[in-house]
Design a protein around this motif. Structure first.
Motif, PDB file in Angstrom:
ATOM      1  N   GLU A  29       0.019  -0.836  -0.184  1.00  0.00           N
ATOM      2  CA  GLU A  29       0.101  -0.387   0.108  1.00  0.00           C
ATOM      3  C   GLU A  29       0.793   1.358  -0.308  1.00  0.00           C
ATOM      4  N   LEU A  30       2.032   1.175   1.269  1.00  0.00           N
ATOM      5  CA  LEU A  30       3.155   2.756   0.607  1.00  0.00           C
ATOM      6  C   LEU A  30       3.595   2.698  -0.505  1.00  0.00           C
ATOM      7  N   ALA A  31       3.761   1.366  -1.727  1.00  0.00           N
ATOM      8  CA  ALA A  31       4.061   1.514  -2.765  1.00  0.00           C
ATOM      9  C   ALA A  31       2.894   2.169  -3.623  1.00  0.00           C
ATOM     10  N   LYS A  32       2.329   1.818  -3.857  1.00  0.00           N
ATOM     11  CA  LYS A  32       0.698   1.963  -4.372  1.00  0.00           C
ATOM     12  C   LYS A  32       0.436   3.508  -4.397  1.00  0.00           C
ATOM     13  N   HIS A  33       0.863   4.100  -2.884  1.00  0.00           N
ATOM     14  CA  HIS A  33       0.774   5.574  -2.382  1.00  0.00           C
ATOM     15  C   HIS A  33       1.580   6.598  -2.972  1.00  0.00           C
ATOM     16  N   ASN A  37       7.438   0.095  -6.917  1.00  0.00           N
ATOM     17  CA  ASN A  37       7.087  -0.656  -6.071  1.00  0.00           C
ATOM     18  C   ASN A  37       7.559  -0.569  -5.282  1.00  0.00           C
ATOM     19  N   VAL A  38       7.573  -1.953  -4.708  1.00  0.00           N
ATOM     20  CA  VAL A  38       7.287  -2.676  -3.566  1.00  0.00           C
ATOM     21  C   VAL A  38       9.439  -2.667  -3.044  1.00  0.00           C
ATOM     22  N   ARG A  39       9.992  -3.221  -4.182  1.00  0.00           N
ATOM     23  CA  ARG A  39      11.615  -3.181  -3.335  1.00  0.00           C
ATOM     24  C   ARG A  39      12.182  -1.190  -3.505  1.00  0.00           C
ATOM     25  N   THR A  40      11.633   0.177  -3.997  1.00  0.00           N
ATOM     26  CA  THR A  40      11.989   1.118  -4.184  1.00  0.00           C
ATOM     27  C   THR A  40      11.683   1.513  -2.957  1.00  0.00           C
ATOM     28  N   LYS A  42      11.210  -0.974  -0.027  1.00  0.00           N
ATOM     29  CA  LYS A  42      12.120  -1.125   1.665  1.00  0.00           C
ATOM     30  C   LYS A  42      13.514  -0.537   1.444  1.00  0.00           C
ATOM     31  N   ARG A  43      14.004  -0.267  -0.501  1.00  0.00           N
ATOM     32  CA  ARG A  43      14.819   1.082   0.225  1.00  0.00           C
ATOM     33  C   ARG A  43      14.991   2.378   0.551  1.00  0.00           C
ATOM     34  N   ASP A  44      13.679   2.655  -0.065  1.00  0.00           N
ATOM     35  CA  ASP A  44      13.629   4.462   1.205  1.00  0.00           C
ATOM     36  C   ASP A  44      13.699   3.841   2.536  1.00  0.00           C
ATOM     37  N   LEU A  45      12.963   2.705   3.000  1.00  0.00           N
ATOM     38  CA  LEU A  45      12.535   2.891   5.012  1.00  0.00           C
ATOM     39  C   LEU A  45      13.476   2.015   5.343  1.00  0.00           C
ATOM     40  N   GLU A  46      14.963   1.656   4.311  1.00  0.00           N
ATOM     41  CA  GLU A  46      16.018   1.131   4.894  1.00  0.00           C
ATOM     42  C   GLU A  46      17.395   2.956   4.978  1.00  0.00           C
TER      43      GLU A  46
END
Length: 311
Positions: A29-33, A37-40, A42-46
């Motif tokens: 849902e974060l990726a959609k918002h 994509n989800v991989r991006t 994950k990188r942003d959260l890291e």
């Protein structure tokens, strides 16, 4: 320029989202918002973790930001405290930005969230008090009474006894189980006079579940696809009034946009927008039922005929 080509701006926007709406979005849902994509994500959260912040998630894998010092979960807030504002300043300082860009971001942050300047005009204290009470009830799993709740659907004003299991303060929304109707519903805290936290604990937690909503935040299991052409002005009005609709719009040419998505089968929300901004609508491609629904709405506008008596 989109967030895809401005990763630092996107990371900061993600940080703001986690603070404003804790435990509201999964990775998908974060990726959609954010439009990536989800991989991006994950990188942003890291990258946020590397800046010294603690990322947390609940049993449903919905993400939030925690304070490093106390490990206390940030509650659903519409505003930022002084501590949270300092956290954002720290995030800006830790991002590899050019100095003039970092300075500009600090200035914008100070202007946006200095409540001494705003005087709480944007977010009145009574509303913030409701949000605090709803967050408290949700955390303690206690029932609440929405005093004098003004319903748009029934045109009634009455108390509603509910169990709030999801709160989105920034969107003025709370998802709750309505004890009277014995069903999950969406409520707007701004529409009630007062929120009273009751002593009774939740009784229907086993019935709490996410609600299927359309971009107009209408709950409906029976959604239908629509395809509508809007002028540029119509597109601007649509995404300003209903920001979620932005992800369903596609630019056709310099003067028109296509709005394609699934909406509630009664066209609530969408029909009001189309009738109120009809001069900005180029065409309704589908469905034919929407066109008939709008014609029926026009025929039911009795005030048009009543007005003739006063002329």
């Amino acid at each position: 320029m989109s967030d895809k080509s401005r990763p630092r701006a996107r990371v900061l926007r993600l940080l703001l989202l986690l603070i404003q709406s804790p435990y509201a979005y999964t990775l998908k849902e974060l990726a959609k918002h954010m439009g990536v994509n989800v991989r991006t994500i994950k990188r942003d959260l890291e990258e946020i973790r590397n800046a010294g912040f603690v990322i947390d998630y609940d049993s449903k894998y919905r993400y939030a930001l925690r304070t490093e010092e106390k490990g206390k979960e940030l509650q659903d807030l519409l505003y930022f405290s002084i501590e949270e504002q300092q956290m954002l300043y720290l995030a800006i300082d830790n991002l590899p930005l050019q100095e003039h860009r970092a300075r500009r971001l600090r200035q914008k942050l100070g202007s946006l969230y200095d409540f001494h300047k705003l005087g709480l005009l944007a977010y009145p204290k009574p509303f913030l008090t409701k949000i605090e009470h709803l967050a408290e009830a949700k955390k303690q799993k206690r029932q609440v009474l929405l005093k004098n709740y003004r319903s748009v659907n029934s045109n009634e004003t009455k108390d509603r006894r509910v169990e709030v299991f999801e709160l989105r303060a920034a969107e003025d929304l709370c998802f709750a189980y309505d004890l009277h109707h014995q069903s999950n519903r969406i409520f707007r805290p701004s529409r009630c006079g007062e929120v009273v936290v009751l002593n009774e604990s939740w009784q229907y937690e086993h019935k709490h579940r996410p609600l299927p909503t359309d971009p107009f935040l209408i709950v409906d299991e029976l959604q239908v696809p629509v395809d509508i052409r809007l002028k540029t002005g119509g597109y601007n009005l649509l995404i300003e009034q209903f920001p979620i609709c932005a992800q369903y719009c596609e630019k056709i040419d310099a003067e028109s946009y296509a709005f394609r998505c699934k909406v509630n089968h009664q066209f609530i929300g969408l029909s009001n927008f189309l009738l109120g901004n009809h001069e900005q609508v180029i065409a309704i491609v589908e469905p034919a039922e929407l066109v008939e629904h709008l014609r029926s709405r026009l025929q039911k506008m009795v005030f048009l005929t009543k007005s003739e008596k006063f002329s």
